[in-house]
Design a protein around this motif. Structure first.
Motif, PDB file in Angstrom:
ATOM      1  N   THR C 141      37.662  50.281  30.095  1.00 20.81           N
ATOM      2  CA  THR C 141      36.942  49.038  29.837  1.00 20.81           C
ATOM      3  C   THR C 141      37.878  47.856  29.626  1.00 20.81           C
ATOM      4  N   THR C 142      39.110  47.977  30.095  1.00 28.86           N
ATOM      5  CA  THR C 142      40.055  46.879  29.870  1.00 28.86           C
ATOM      6  C   THR C 142      39.986  45.843  30.980  1.00 28.86           C
ATOM      7  N   ASP C 143      40.431  44.652  30.608  1.00 25.28           N
ATOM      8  CA  ASP C 143      40.636  43.609  31.602  1.00 25.28           C
ATOM      9  C   ASP C 143      41.724  44.044  32.598  1.00 25.28           C
ATOM     10  N   SER C 144      42.736  44.747  32.094  1.00 24.81           N
ATOM     11  CA  SER C 144      43.858  45.153  32.950  1.00 24.81           C
ATOM     12  C   SER C 144      43.399  46.034  34.101  1.00 24.81           C
ATOM     13  N   GLU C 145      42.528  46.995  33.788  1.00 23.63           N
ATOM     14  CA  GLU C 145      42.082  47.901  34.844  1.00 23.63           C
ATOM     15  C   GLU C 145      41.251  47.145  35.885  1.00 23.63           C
ATOM     16  N   VAL C 146      40.452  46.199  35.445  1.00 23.03           N
ATOM     17  CA  VAL C 146      39.696  45.387  36.403  1.00 23.03           C
ATOM     18  C   VAL C 146      40.656  44.594  37.285  1.00 23.03           C
ATOM     19  N   MET C 147      41.748  44.075  36.705  1.00 19.46           N
ATOM     20  CA  MET C 147      42.751  43.365  37.506  1.00 19.46           C
ATOM     21  C   MET C 147      43.333  44.283  38.581  1.00 19.46           C
ATOM     22  N   PHE C 148      43.594  45.540  38.186  1.00 21.28           N
ATOM     23  CA  PHE C 148      44.133  46.503  39.147  1.00 21.28           C
ATOM     24  C   PHE C 148      43.134  46.757  40.272  1.00 21.28           C
ATOM     25  N   TYR C 149      41.881  46.942  39.922  1.00 26.82           N
ATOM     26  CA  TYR C 149      40.895  47.226  40.960  1.00 26.82           C
ATOM     27  C   TYR C 149      40.620  46.014  41.848  1.00 26.82           C
TER      28      TYR C 149
END
Lengths: 277, 277, 277, 277
Positions: C141-149
């Protein structure tokens, strides 16, 4: 080393004491000011008494207190007249639940900040002094738990100050036999659910910090606006490793080599010294 | 009780042995067929040797093996010629990392399935027999770890079968002094990274199951299509609590009161009995 | 906020880089000097490439790095030519394994220090931009993972700098549509196991710190006695949130709005700006 | 799949319901009889209402319930008139606290046994239906939590049966659009702290088991010796995935396609069908 607090008085939501103060124990877990380490993130524990239970409830976990959601939940829903809370900074022993404070035996709880110096040298000697009937109940590997079991062995449930003095004497003797100059550094608290004893002592007479809160009636005159103080009984008392904030007049240092009792018949401070063993 | 496996032979990805077989150790963590419990979810551990390291690597965790993502990752990336894996079903002692197998001391690893009966009665007596120099290294609270430290005390690094026999003798004597009829139940494995010893014994002569794999050359003739067997050296051997599948001809029971050695100069089975203490 | 390091070069034991330096990442987990928080104890992760594997290995845990015994074990036994390590200080999202960096997709790894400002306002908008084929792989649920995707959606495996620029552009546009003045703060690293890209950028042009190590040949002339430098290839390079020590001449700041590539054909620094979306 | 129980009635110590029954939920965590899996060891949760709190307390952990000492402690010290308990067997999504039931929103709690079939195919479609205002509160990655947020989106706090029917309709429509024959399998419970609703439904009309306890007055006549029944009010009711024991006359199956309400004005069973979307 570690940080702890003990509360006795008007039943409160744990949140009021654990999270609300400006420099709460949770804040100390990240930013301790007076501790040996600024971070106390190697596990934590809370123990509290509730009506009708034979022994206190324990909630202990191996992660940091500051991010623990279950602690946050309990603090919002558990109310107690007497509780201990502890945050741990391991001095080398494993980060595991059985090494988290408070420790419990029957109605008794115990928590500690400090260390037995060179514990690996004296661990066996000290553990052998534990009552064989109690030995098998030792669950962890900390110096603190051994101190608790020594105190139980030496009559904690009959006379806590004497039992703690004998324990401290045994630790100092064991250490000195192994050539340790300053074997003991301790601030500790014990309770049976009725009274609360807090001790400050170290072999080198340079003990970790320990404070107790001022009388509620005096504080109320100083700070007539504080909601918590309006509701708190005269007998409410906190003992803490470091002040929870900078409220003027609120905090008093426990002197070196001293212990205090919080009890219905009136609180007291008395000198403390290890018993010769 | 628990389940374990020991592998020695051609370097393989841990996955090949830990996850791939039909009734792998990971499957046994949920569905053990021969264990006392069907579920072994109270922690697990893997220990493996790598080139150039003085001592084996340990990966131990307190959750179940079946859902552990880090174990899954390691299994996909770590290759070793000699490793231990263990899944735990606690018989009462705490679920904590320091109670997970394998245990390690220097180059030695040790793991165990079974129990010292009425351990709380003999824990102190047995712990006192541990070499005082080693005592402070005990980190957990299991009977298994005490068994390992007794074996170390009794010369594990010079003569493992004799050290294990003396350990078993000490456990039986301590138990009987406390009125325990059948003090010891054990299947255990030890290794120094070169050889591997596995023991099956119980005071009542009804030991937990233990199996070893057949010689690779014989298996290869039986199952010429199995890729793993084509790559495996003649010296590859597995010792397991229960077979990893039902490959005909693959598994042989270690007889009661027996130990086996897996070693470069040829594997052997020999009778085992506790040493009188 | 967080701290991270990326290593590419001569295969080393993780220990050499993770624990040995005076101000190692493990030290930074307790005592970060340049980070927003001094403590980075809300989980950690290491990802490394090994020969023969299709994708990197990940080891991620939710406790602090400083006390994690399994990380200590891996560092002593795992050797790799290319690895990422990350310690997390949560900015509010849950402390859970799936929120720990590095993130992985196929051969790709990604890690990040920084934040999407007011992420709760734009989380849905940004997640909707993720390729529907990839959407179901989001685990945390992180912003970081969304950035990666988002970067994967925008062609990370074809042209990383362009994909990151488009991701950054999308984040800035989404934020500004919601009235956020400075939507993005980032230092991030990505790798496919061959090359390593590191980016430093923030909407307000006041990015978190980022450093890269000097050329090994230059360092070797400056410090002829350092064992590690003697063994390291010319191509060895570190990119770090903050220097691992104060070796003169060793560390160079990545300029604002810049990215670097570590690659066999020679490392480069180039300007970085979000792509208009 | 999972197991759960919901209790409403005379305030009891959680222990009475969670641990004491012969086939308690804790026993089901190791030995479920009617579940898809015998082991439910992928996390657990308890949620309970206390006087004076705006929302229920949650205690959720990622390890197995059977060995969790903190759960054991809470069960011995927490008393509540209305609580949910859930043990999880993951169907693939991560074992993390945010994926443990019950889920909470304001005064509402929700828990579920079952699955959205082929969730990866419809996760994005369904998540997009969640009210954008609620979207950012989603913390985990389970199908169950998305079901909860859909129910909240569809008016759970105004009319729970209709909201659940619309949620089920949305799930079925999304699944069928992706070619899934039987998109939904569910037994679920929701409560606002006053009333408790439990639903049993599956697209294939072969739902997981669900039972409710008989009226206390009837049970008391059948079993006049049971202490718990003597103290329990007429309105006390349990809804469970599988019976907690084999007390004759105690358990009644919730029929297929049915929901029940436990409420002060009298409990009811009514037919349930997804709403066309």
């Amino acid at each position: 080393m570690c940080r702890w607090l003990a509360y006795s008085g008007t039943p409160v939501l744990l949140d009021t004491i654990l999270y609300r103060p400006a420099h709460s124990l949770i804040d100390q877990s990240l930013h301790s000011k007076l501790g040996v380490e600024t971070t106390n993130g190697d596990g934590f524990g809370v123990g509290w008494y509730t009506d009708g239970a034979d022994s206190p409830a324990l909630f202990r976990e191996i992660g940091p207190a500051w991010s623990n959601r279950n602690l946050r939940e309990l603090a919002d829903h558990v109310r107690s007249p007497l509780f201990f809370a502890h945050i741990r900074a391991s001095t080398g022993t494993a980060v595991q639940q059985s090494n988290c404070h408070p420790f419990r035996h029957g109605r008794w709880m115990f928590m500690h900040n400090g260390a037995i110096a060179e514990f690996h040298l004296v661990r066996r000697d000290l553990t052998l002094l534990v009552d064989p009937e109690l030995y098998a109940d030792i669950e962890g590997t900390t110096d603190s738990e051994v101190m608790f079991y020594l105190a139980l062995t030496f009559g904690l449930d009959r006379d806590p100050p004497t039992a703690i003095a004998r324990m401290a004497g045994a630790v100092e003797r064991a250490g000195r036999e192994r050539g340790v100059e300053f074997p003991l550094q301790m601030t500790l608290a014990v309770t049976d659910g009725e009274r609360l004893w807090a001790f400050r002592y170290s072999s080198e007479r340079a003990s970790r910090s320990l404070f107790y809160s001022s009388r509620v009636d005096a504080l109320r005159r100083l700070h007539p606006d504080m909601a918590f103080l309006r509701d708190a009984s005269e007998k409410t008392r906190l003992v803490v490793s470091e002040p929870l904030g900078d409220l003027p007049g609120a905090w008093n240092e426990v002197p070196e080599g001293t212990y205090g009792v919080v009890q219905p018949e009136g609180d007291e401070l008395r000198p403390f010294a290890p018993a010769a063993m």
